[in-house]
Design an enzyme around this catalytic site. Structure first.
Site, PDB file in Angstrom:
ATOM      1  N   GLU A 112      45.922  41.541  40.099  1.00  3.24           N
ATOM      2  CA  GLU A 112      45.385  41.586  38.694  1.00  3.24           C
ATOM      3  C   GLU A 112      46.126  42.394  37.688  1.00  3.24           C
ATOM      4  O   GLU A 112      46.528  42.156  36.603  1.00  3.24           O
ATOM      5  CB  GLU A 112      44.076  42.088  38.785  1.00  3.24           C
ATOM      6  CG  GLU A 112      42.902  41.094  39.236  1.00  3.24           C
ATOM      7  CD  GLU A 112      41.915  41.775  39.493  1.00  3.24           C
ATOM      8  OE1 GLU A 112      40.645  41.244  38.756  1.00  3.24           O
ATOM      9  OE2 GLU A 112      41.427  42.725  40.155  1.00  3.24           O
ATOM     10  N   GLU A 132      38.530  38.397  46.956  1.00  3.15           N
ATOM     11  CA  GLU A 132      37.408  39.183  46.796  1.00  3.15           C
ATOM     12  C   GLU A 132      36.215  38.308  47.184  1.00  3.15           C
ATOM     13  O   GLU A 132      35.168  39.031  47.699  1.00  3.15           O
ATOM     14  CB  GLU A 132      37.075  39.544  45.259  1.00  3.15           C
ATOM     15  CG  GLU A 132      37.951  40.844  44.875  1.00  3.15           C
ATOM     16  CD  GLU A 132      39.559  40.392  44.569  1.00  3.15           C
ATOM     17  OE1 GLU A 132      40.278  41.388  44.143  1.00  3.15           O
ATOM     18  OE2 GLU A 132      39.819  39.224  44.696  1.00  3.15           O
TER      19      GLU A 132
END
Length: 258
Positions: A112, A132
């Site tokens: 990210e 995730e």
């Protein structure tokens, strides 16, 4: 220090420096990273930024789960309370360009961070993943929003919904990165690009970045109007005049950000 900061040739180099922990982000590094963004944003000598990780094994594997505890505050307190929330990407919304030199693993929050940069260069041993969903969560630092804006939606969905890793060549194929180079050439490649950017008129570079960033959420007609407004603002700057004079005199322009 879990982060190194240096400036060379108008380029700030921010290096995540916890190679023994795969450059995972603990609370101390998060604060140092925020401070580094602030320092580079407010330093007139910095015209471009490179973000990378120490060593060749990992760029960043996200949060250090051994040291990062859930916040004590409730979601309401974090959102509406008096304390200023400190998001992983806080400070990265500057107008100065940010390059990411991805050396090794870019996982979870590490990927990210890379997604939030303007240009991504990868070493041949780089691997990317937003895994995730395999842990009962979702990317919480822009992954679900930035990735589909950078690659085709199908490719973004494939990564987000499976949590699978992709290698550097696949990242290049789907346009997640701009270049793939040997690990030994990574920083040289990133610095070459950063120096080229730093040599250009800084106000023009920052304006171009802001127009791309802000224009993505606007209808084309409004985005073009914003571009025309920015063009008019830059028209009579000293740097624009210097650029034209230097071209006529066949010399390298000297830009001052004015």
């Amino acid at each position: 220090m879990s982060l190194n900061y240096e400036v060379r040739d108008g380029v700030a180099i921010i290096t995540l420096n916890r190679p023994e922990a795969l450059n995972s982000i603990d609370p101390e590094m998060r604060q140092e990273l925020f401070d580094a963004w602030q320092q580079s944003a407010h330093d007139d000598n910095v015209r471009c930024v490179i973000l990378t990780g120490a060593g060749e094994k990992a760029f960043c594997t996200g949060s250090d789960l051994k040291k990062t505890m859930p916040p004590k505050e409730s979601p309401a307190q974090l959102t509406f309370g008096t304390a200023t929330p400190r998001h992983l990407l806080t400070g990265m919304d500057m107008d100065k360009p940010i390059l990411c030199a991805v050396n090794g693993y870019a996982m979870g929050g590490g990927m990210e961070l890379a997604l939030a940069c303007d240009i991504r260069i990868a070493s041949e041993n780089a691997q990317f993943a937003l895994s995730e969903v395999r842990l009962g969560s979702i990317p919480g630092a822009g992954g679900t929003q930035n990735l589909p804006r950078l690659v085709a939606q199908s490719d973004a969905m494939l990564m987000l919904l499976t949590g699978d890793r992709i290698d550097a060549l696949e990242a290049l194929r789907i346009n997640l990165v701009s270049r793939v180079v040997a690990p030994s050439d990574l920083m040289e490649c990133a610095m070459t690009i950063a120096r080229r950017i730093a040599q250009n008129a800084p106000l023009s570079v920052r304006a171009a970045k802001r127009l791309v960033r802000d224009g993505r959420s606007l209808p084309l007609a409004q985005a073009l109007a914003l571009e025309s407004y920015a063009f008019g603002m830059l028209r009579d700057t000293e740097d624009r005049i210097e650029g034209r004079i230097a071209f006529q005199e066949k010399r390298t322009p000297v830009y001052r950000g004015r």
